[in-house]
Design a protein around this motif. Structure first.
Motif, PDB file in Angstrom:
ATOM      1  N   PRO A 127       0.820  -1.214   0.000  1.00  0.00           N
ATOM      2  CA  PRO A 127       0.000   0.000   0.000  1.00  0.00           C
ATOM      3  C   PRO A 127       0.850   1.258   0.000  1.00  0.00           C
ATOM      4  CG  PRO A 127      -0.719  -1.553   1.698  1.00  0.00           C
ATOM      5  CD  PRO A 127       0.586  -2.055   1.193  1.00  0.00           C
ATOM      6  N   ARG A 128       0.268   2.346  -0.472  1.00  0.00           N
ATOM      7  CA  ARG A 128       0.934   3.648  -0.450  1.00  0.00           C
ATOM      8  C   ARG A 128       0.317   4.474   0.682  1.00  0.00           C
ATOM      9  NH1 ARG A 128       5.362   2.839  -2.237  1.00  0.00           N
ATOM     10  NH2 ARG A 128       4.712   0.817  -1.422  1.00  0.00           N
ATOM     11  N   TRP A 129       1.164   4.919   1.609  1.00  0.00           N
ATOM     12  CA  TRP A 129       0.685   5.693   2.735  1.00  0.00           C
ATOM     13  C   TRP A 129       1.745   6.718   3.110  1.00  0.00           C
ATOM     14  CZ3 TRP A 129       2.458   4.197   8.032  1.00  0.00           C
ATOM     15  CH2 TRP A 129       3.512   3.291   7.985  1.00  0.00           C
ATOM     16  N   PHE A 130       1.484   7.495   4.183  1.00  0.00           N
ATOM     17  CA  PHE A 130       2.367   8.602   4.523  1.00  0.00           C
ATOM     18  C   PHE A 130       3.783   8.128   4.861  1.00  0.00           C
ATOM     19  CE2 PHE A 130       0.670   7.151   8.547  1.00  0.00           C
ATOM     20  CZ  PHE A 130       1.749   7.211   9.401  1.00  0.00           C
ATOM     21  N   GLY A 131       3.939   6.858   5.250  1.00  0.00           N
ATOM     22  CA  GLY A 131       5.253   6.364   5.615  1.00  0.00           C
ATOM     23  C   GLY A 131       6.141   6.000   4.447  1.00  0.00           C
ATOM     24  N   ASN A 132       5.589   5.847   3.236  1.00  0.00           N
ATOM     25  CA  ASN A 132       6.446   5.402   2.139  1.00  0.00           C
ATOM     26  C   ASN A 132       6.228   6.137   0.825  1.00  0.00           C
ATOM     27  OD1 ASN A 132       4.058   4.376   1.107  1.00  0.00           O
ATOM     28  ND2 ASN A 132       4.505   2.262   1.642  1.00  0.00           N
ATOM     29  N   ALA A 133       5.173   6.919   0.692  1.00  0.00           N
ATOM     30  CA  ALA A 133       4.873   7.541  -0.605  1.00  0.00           C
ATOM     31  C   ALA A 133       5.994   8.489  -1.037  1.00  0.00           C
ATOM     32  CB  ALA A 133       3.543   8.281  -0.527  1.00  0.00           C
ATOM     33  N   ALA A 134       6.366   9.421  -0.164  1.00  0.00           N
ATOM     34  CA  ALA A 134       7.404  10.392  -0.520  1.00  0.00           C
ATOM     35  C   ALA A 134       8.758   9.711  -0.694  1.00  0.00           C
ATOM     36  CB  ALA A 134       7.481  11.478   0.552  1.00  0.00           C
ATOM     37  N   ALA A 135       9.092   8.776   0.196  1.00  0.00           N
ATOM     38  CA  ALA A 135      10.371   8.073   0.086  1.00  0.00           C
ATOM     39  C   ALA A 135      10.440   7.271  -1.203  1.00  0.00           C
ATOM     40  CB  ALA A 135      10.565   7.154   1.296  1.00  0.00           C
ATOM     41  N   ASN A 136       9.336   6.673  -1.591  1.00  0.00           N
ATOM     42  CA  ASN A 136       9.295   5.892  -2.836  1.00  0.00           C
ATOM     43  C   ASN A 136       9.517   6.790  -4.044  1.00  0.00           C
ATOM     44  OD1 ASN A 136       8.297   2.828  -3.071  1.00  0.00           O
ATOM     45  ND2 ASN A 136       7.878   3.897  -4.983  1.00  0.00           N
ATOM     46  N   THR A 137       8.885   7.958  -4.027  1.00  0.00           N
ATOM     47  CA  THR A 137       9.037   8.897  -5.150  1.00  0.00           C
ATOM     48  C   THR A 137      10.477   9.381  -5.267  1.00  0.00           C
ATOM     49  OG1 THR A 137       6.738   9.615  -4.940  1.00  0.00           O
ATOM     50  CG2 THR A 137       8.248  11.089  -6.097  1.00  0.00           C
ATOM     51  N   ARG A 138      11.088   9.749  -4.139  1.00  0.00           N
ATOM     52  CA  ARG A 138      12.478  10.225  -4.179  1.00  0.00           C
ATOM     53  C   ARG A 138      13.419   9.138  -4.687  1.00  0.00           C
ATOM     54  NH1 ARG A 138      10.951  12.499   0.872  1.00  0.00           N
ATOM     55  NH2 ARG A 138      11.898  10.724   1.943  1.00  0.00           N
ATOM     56  N   ALA A 139      13.221   7.908  -4.214  1.00  0.00           N
ATOM     57  CA  ALA A 139      14.093   6.817  -4.651  1.00  0.00           C
ATOM     58  C   ALA A 139      13.911   6.513  -6.138  1.00  0.00           C
ATOM     59  CB  ALA A 139      13.814   5.573  -3.814  1.00  0.00           C
ATOM     60  N   ALA A 140      12.662   6.532  -6.617  1.00  0.00           N
ATOM     61  CA  ALA A 140      12.407   6.259  -8.030  1.00  0.00           C
ATOM     62  C   ALA A 140      13.016   7.335  -8.922  1.00  0.00           C
ATOM     63  CB  ALA A 140      10.900   6.152  -8.267  1.00  0.00           C
ATOM     64  N   ARG A 141      12.921   8.591  -8.505  1.00  0.00           N
ATOM     65  CA  ARG A 141      13.512   9.677  -9.303  1.00  0.00           C
ATOM     66  C   ARG A 141      15.029   9.582  -9.296  1.00  0.00           C
ATOM     67  NH1 ARG A 141       9.819  14.939  -7.557  1.00  0.00           N
ATOM     68  NH2 ARG A 141       7.914  14.273  -8.632  1.00  0.00           N
TER      69      ARG A 141
END
Length: 299
Positions: free
Chosen positions: A178-192
């Motif tokens: 799932p995408r939630w406040f604990g991983n959404a931003a971190a996932n985006t930064r890592a993918a970029r």
């Protein structure tokens, strides 16, 4: 009653036993389960061992017997997972880290904790361990890169030595969970960050949400803000019905401007992306021709 009379603990029917009794199937398995408990309780009582701990040991041993039978294959699977993780260059690459964060690690903790620390303390430790591991799975970046086997419609994880290859000018990532406040931003930064490391141009970024059952409000707000500022076209695909409803109701669908077909099918999204790339490159060619013609006229 028999187990209690010899100083042990009464047999507690588990879910499988209840199902077998209700459906009138697996009669021998059910009787064997019950007799196995009773026989083990009787033996430990005769041996004058510590009844409470032995009773718990018997219950745990009988309940976890299928796990121990599959232990070698589970360990081989975890070793392969750790090796693949190391080949991808992920932070979580050691076998110990993969083992602790796996379901097998949780089961073994639930088995040994009551025996080592006592029934109450061991149960509390096992529950806390499971909570920590479960939250760690969803916290922080967790995704894989997806490619396509050339000439087919088969998509799979990009791994060294596999037949899967990157798609020109398209980057596909598949978040895990799932995408939630604990991983959404971190996932985006890592993918970029990964996309910037690629030695190729990327015009379309596809988020394969096959393993995303839901998004919380914080994740939806993050994606709306983040994807409105990127310099590539973003698509979402393989979204389940619940996620598609969230995309529509949150307004994220207005930002993405996708067809329903691309939202549910990865190959359809890739075909749409390839057509989009052809249009972008065609417009670049037309602009280049006009600039050259203007330069020649000025000369």
């Amino acid at each position: 009653l028999v187990a209690a009379s010899i100083g042990g603990m009464p047999v507690m029917a588990n879910f499988a036993v209840c199902q077998a009794l209700q459906s009138n199937n697996g009669f021998l398995a059910t009787i064997g389960n019950v007799l196995g408990h009773l026989g083990a309780f009787y033996l430990v009582a005769k041996l004058s061992l510590s009844i409470p701990k032995c009773a718990v040991s018997v219950i745990l041993l009988v309940e976890f017997a299928p796990l121990f039978r599959s232990l070698p294959s589970e360990l081989r699977h975890l070793y392969g997972q750790a090796r693949n993780s190391a080949m991808r260059g992920d932070a979580q690459s050691s076998f110990l880290e993969v083992f602790v964060a796996s379901d097998l690690g949780i089961y073994l903790m639930a088995f040994f904790s009551p025996l080592i620390f006592g029934i109450v303390n061991g149960s509390v430790i096992a529950i806390l361990f499971q909570i920590v591991v479960s939250m760690s799975r969803f916290a922080g970046p967790g995704f894989v890169h997806i490619g396509r086997i050339p000439g087919t419609e088969t998509y799979d994880e990009l791994l060294p030595g596999s037949a899967v290859a990157p798609i020109p000018k398209i980057a596909i990532t598949r978040p895990m969970g799932p995408r939630w406040f604990g991983n959404a931003a971190a996932n985006t930064r890592a993918a970029r960050a990964d996309r910037r490391k690629l030695n190729r141009e990327v015009l379309v970024a596809i988020a394969d949400w096959r393993m995303v059952p839901f998004l919380d409000e914080t994740a939806l707000a993050h994606y709306k803000e983040s994807w409105s500022k990127v310099d590539v076209k973003v698509l979402v695909t393989n979204a389940c019905a619940n996620v598609r409803r969230q995309i529509k109701e949150s307004g994220l669908g207005d930002l993405l401007q996708q067809t329903d077909e691309t939202l549910v099918d990865l190959h359809a999204a890739v075909l749409w992306a390839e057509e989009y790339i052809r249009q972008v490159e065609s417009s670049r060619t037309v602009i280049g021709v006009r600039e050259r013609a203007t330069s020649a006229f000025d000369e």
